[in-house]
Design an enzyme around this catalytic site. Structure first.
Site, PDB file in Angstrom:
ATOM      1  N   GLU A 261       0.892  -1.180   0.000  1.00 23.13           N
ATOM      2  CA  GLU A 261       0.000   0.000   0.000  1.00 23.13           C
ATOM      3  C   GLU A 261       0.918   1.214   0.000  1.00 23.13           C
ATOM      4  O   GLU A 261       1.374   1.651   1.051  1.00 23.13           O
ATOM      5  CB  GLU A 261      -0.886   0.002   1.250  1.00 23.13           C
ATOM      6  N   CYS A 295      -2.219   9.202   2.335  1.00 26.20           N
ATOM      7  CA  CYS A 295      -1.844   8.601   1.053  1.00 26.20           C
ATOM      8  C   CYS A 295      -2.849   9.044  -0.003  1.00 26.20           C
ATOM      9  O   CYS A 295      -2.523   9.123  -1.181  1.00 26.20           O
ATOM     10  CB  CYS A 295      -1.801   7.086   1.171  1.00 26.20           C
TER      11      CYS A 295
HETATM   12  P1  NAD Z   1       8.147   5.163   4.685  1.00 28.06           P
HETATM   13  O1  NAD Z   1       8.230   4.478   3.380  1.00 28.06           O
HETATM   14  O2  NAD Z   1       9.264   6.066   5.082  1.00 28.06           O
HETATM   15  O3  NAD Z   1       8.035   4.074   5.858  1.00 28.06           O
HETATM   16  C1  NAD Z   1       6.945   3.200   5.968  1.00 28.06           C
HETATM   17  C2  NAD Z   1       7.329   2.035   6.857  1.00 28.06           C
HETATM   18  O4  NAD Z   1       8.260   1.211   6.154  1.00 28.06           O
HETATM   19  C3  NAD Z   1       8.021   2.428   8.154  1.00 28.06           C
HETATM   20  O5  NAD Z   1       7.573   1.571   9.190  1.00 28.06           O
HETATM   21  C4  NAD Z   1       9.477   2.205   7.837  1.00 28.06           C
HETATM   22  O6  NAD Z   1      10.275   1.982   8.973  1.00 28.06           O
HETATM   23  C5  NAD Z   1       9.391   0.973   6.967  1.00 28.06           C
HETATM   24  N1  NAD Z   1      10.523   0.741   6.066  1.00 28.06           N
HETATM   25  C6  NAD Z   1      11.140   1.637   5.265  1.00 28.06           C
HETATM   26  N2  NAD Z   1      12.118   1.028   4.549  1.00 28.06           N
HETATM   27  C7  NAD Z   1      12.099  -0.266   4.898  1.00 28.06           C
HETATM   28  C8  NAD Z   1      12.858  -1.411   4.502  1.00 28.06           C
HETATM   29  N3  NAD Z   1      13.828  -1.333   3.603  1.00 28.06           N
HETATM   30  N4  NAD Z   1      12.563  -2.611   5.070  1.00 28.06           N
HETATM   31  C9  NAD Z   1      11.572  -2.717   5.971  1.00 28.06           C
HETATM   32  N5  NAD Z   1      10.828  -1.670   6.392  1.00 28.06           N
HETATM   33  C10 NAD Z   1      11.086  -0.463   5.862  1.00 28.06           C
HETATM   34  O7  NAD Z   1       6.745   5.935   4.729  1.00 28.06           O
HETATM   35  P2  NAD Z   1       6.196   6.970   5.802  1.00 28.06           P
HETATM   36  O8  NAD Z   1       6.928   8.263   5.641  1.00 28.06           O
HETATM   37  O9  NAD Z   1       6.113   6.351   7.152  1.00 28.06           O
HETATM   38  O10 NAD Z   1       4.678   7.148   5.284  1.00 28.06           O
HETATM   39  C11 NAD Z   1       4.302   7.970   4.229  1.00 28.06           C
HETATM   40  C12 NAD Z   1       4.147   7.176   2.950  1.00 28.06           C
HETATM   41  O11 NAD Z   1       3.240   6.100   3.134  1.00 28.06           O
HETATM   42  C13 NAD Z   1       3.538   8.017   1.836  1.00 28.06           C
HETATM   43  O12 NAD Z   1       4.190   7.705   0.638  1.00 28.06           O
HETATM   44  C14 NAD Z   1       2.093   7.545   1.785  1.00 28.06           C
HETATM   45  O13 NAD Z   1       1.445   7.760   0.565  1.00 28.06           O
HETATM   46  C15 NAD Z   1       2.245   6.112   2.102  1.00 28.06           C
HETATM   47  N6  NAD Z   1       0.997   5.541   2.599  1.00 28.06           N
HETATM   48  C16 NAD Z   1       0.284   4.729   1.780  1.00 28.06           C
HETATM   49  C17 NAD Z   1      -0.924   4.215   2.207  1.00 28.06           C
HETATM   50  C18 NAD Z   1      -1.752   3.334   1.308  1.00 28.06           C
HETATM   51  O14 NAD Z   1      -2.644   2.687   1.821  1.00 28.06           O
HETATM   52  N7  NAD Z   1      -1.511   3.281   0.029  1.00 28.06           N
HETATM   53  C19 NAD Z   1      -1.406   4.505   3.492  1.00 28.06           C
HETATM   54  C20 NAD Z   1      -0.634   5.319   4.309  1.00 28.06           C
HETATM   55  C21 NAD Z   1       0.566   5.828   3.848  1.00 28.06           C
END
Ligand code: NAD
Length: 503
Positions: A261, A295
């Site tokens: 997502e 998002c």
């Molecule tokens: P992010 O990508 O920085 O982190 C998201 C999660 O992934 C965190 O828990 C982070 O620690 C983890 N993570 C990052 N790299 C990783 C890796 N290599 N291995 C394992 N885990 C890893 O995102 P964010 O800043 O927390 O959130 C914002 C983003 O999330 C925006 O792009 C938003 O659109 C998206 N989002 C999407 C949805 C959806 O349903 N499509 C919902 C909410 C947020």
């Protein structure tokens, strides 16, 4: 320490590892949760280390042995109790979401309501995990399919929905018979710890402590371990496209399943026959709500030339009235961004707009006050500018003028993300065109409703670089189960399929 935090079991220093019981002194680094509205610390967290991660996976795996054999409606009964506990804690948990993440109180409480709604949905679902029955081509044979639990699910969540995203996965996966391990985002660990405390009130007395496990920790210490761990058949990850690209590869390498997502670049098209009042309110909520950190936030607007000036002017005027400030104050409409870095990202995007020849219609500045605040901003320029193709995770909205629906659709679908989309029109043909196979290429397409604020009853997720995952309602539950096709021969013969003769 505020009283409502104590009610949620939050202390000055908190364990960030739960494995059928809180691990008292986890071996990971100690981090501090910071209030984004003030920059002040809220509480400290001892993160999970490698050994704590191992303990959590083992606890969840061992709980799976028992949980998978409990009938699904009985599993639903546990989820029903979780929903009831969430009802009791809606107010303090909603407040913590606002305090730690920075969304305004009504949205913080709304997020907890979403958890309650999905728990209710999952309870009903626990009696409806249906498989099909097919007619066998062979006499005296019966054929059907059934759905079994997958195992221990890894849930990686983003900061912007610190509690709801977990529940979309966890409530459904629980009735499906899975156990789970949750890694929340770095900046919102207290929300996860509070949720764990709430669910513990149900699972611990039932001897089901391993059903929902938690490891707070960085991507490198916990996240990457989860993604590479063959004991976790499904990784459900919510976050940026950049993160999804990395995770998707690692999970695919081990032939595991991922449910992604990821980011969006959501747009609203406003046609010349639209109810402009509705459209304005939807754009405002979509672009400024949650300080543009959903998002599904509205990032691009395509206005039909005939109404473009009017809508743009009204939007600019409305932006001037947005009350920015403490998210816990009921009068506030826009709170802070999650980190100072997030404000930098918005400022850099604004600089990029100007560099590419675009124009800032209003806003554009960081606020000179403690906390991570910036003005909600409207920019214009060309829809194909490089910066417009990116998801800038903050209150930055691009507004463009178009001459036709066809032109709007071309720009609309020209980005790499495909999460949410909307059209405002009273014209049946325009609306059906938008929803048709050559219309919006997003997972969510709305008419006379904005891009954000989806209900839990539908499947939620997006196409293209948004990752293709679906969560919450409809038949999203199938992602958390394995399908088995069963053929039973009750005859005295052994006929082969397709009439093959052998022996
Ligand atoms: P992010 O990508 O920085 O982190 C998201 C999660 O992934 C965190 O828990 C982070 O620690 C983890 N993570 C990052 N790299 C990783 C890796 N290599 N291995 C394992 N885990 C890893 O995102 P964010 O800043 O927390 O959130 C914002 C983003 O999330 C925006 O792009 C938003 O659109 C998206 N989002 C999407 C949805 C959806 O349903 N499509 C919902 C909410 C947020």
């Amino acid at each position: 320490m505020m009283d409502f935090l104590k009610d949620l079991g939050i202390a000055e220093v908190n364990s960030g590892a739960y494995a059928d019981g809180w691990i008292e002194n986890p071996s990971g680094e100690e981090t501090v949760s910071v209030n984004p509205a003030t920059g002040e610390p809220i509480a400290r967290i001892k993160n999970a280390g490698t050994d704590d991660y191992e303990a959590a996976v083992q606890a969840a795996q061992s709980a799976f042995e028992k949980w998978r054999m409990i009938p699904a409606p009985r599993r639903g009964e546990i989820v029903r109790q979780v929903g009831n506990e969430l009802r009791k804690y809606k107010e303090p948990l909603g407040k913590l979401v606002s305090l730690e993440m920075g969304k305004i109180l009504t949205e913080g409480e709304g997020e907890v309501q979403e958890m309650i709604d999905i728990a209710d949905f999952a309870v009903g679902l626990s009696r409806q995990l249906y498989g099909n029955t097919m007619h066998s081509e062979r006499p005296g044979h019966r054929m059907y399919e059934q759905w079994h639990p997958l195992g221990t699910i890894g849930i990686i969540s983003a900061f912007n929905f610190p509690v709801a995203v977990w529940s979309w996965n966890a409530m459904i996966a629980a009735v499906c018979g899975d156990t789970m391990l949750w890694k929340p985002a770095r900046d919102v660990p207290l929300c996860a710890i509070a949720v764990q405390n709430i669910v513990n009130r149900v699972i611990e007395p039932e001897g089901l402590g391993g059903l929902f496990c938690l490891t707070v920790g960085g991507s490198a210490t916990v996240g990457e371990k989860m993604v590479a761990d063959r004991r976790l058949p499904l990784i459900s990850a919510t976050g940026s496209c950049k993160m999804g690209r990395k995770i998707g590869q690692v999970v695919a390498e081990r032939l595991g399943r991922s449910l992604l997502e990821l980011g969006g670049n959501n747009a609203i098209i406003v046609m010349d026959d639209a109810d402009l009042d509705l459209a304005l309110r939807a754009i405002l909520f979509g672009a400024v709500g949650t300080a543009g950190q959903r998002c599904t936030s509205t990032r691009r607007v395509f206005l039909h030339r005939k109404i473009a000036d009017e809508v743009r002017d009204k939007l600019v005027r409305a932006y001037g009235t947005i009350r920015i400030g403490d998210p816990l104050d009921r009068d506030t409409l826009m709170g802070p961004l999650i980190t100072p870095r997030a404000v930098d990202d918005v400022m850099n995007a604004i600089a990029e707009v100007k560099k590419e020849g675009g124009e800032i219609l209003c806003g554009g500045n960081r606020l000179d006050r403690p906390g991570n605040f910036c003005e909600p901003t409207i920019a214009t320029g060309r829809p194909d500018m490089a910066i417009v193709q990116e998801e800038t995770f903050g209150p930055l909205l691009y507004v463009f003028t178009v001459d036709s629906l066809e032109e709007a659709m071309g720009h609309h679908n020209a980005v790499t993300q495909g999460l949410s989309s909307a059209i405002f029109t009273r014209n049946l043909q325009a609306s059906e065109e938008f929803l048709s196979a050559r219309g919006s290429d997003c997972g969510i397409a709305n008419v006379n409703i904005g891009t954000s604020g989806a209900e839990i009853g539908g499947a939620f997720g997006g196409e293209k670089e948004t990752g293709g995952g679906r969560e919450a309602g409809s038949d999203s539950w199938k992602a958390y189960m394995r399908r088995q096709t069963n053929t039973i021969n009750w005859s005295n013969e052994l006929p082969l399929a397709q009439g093959v003769q052998f022996l």
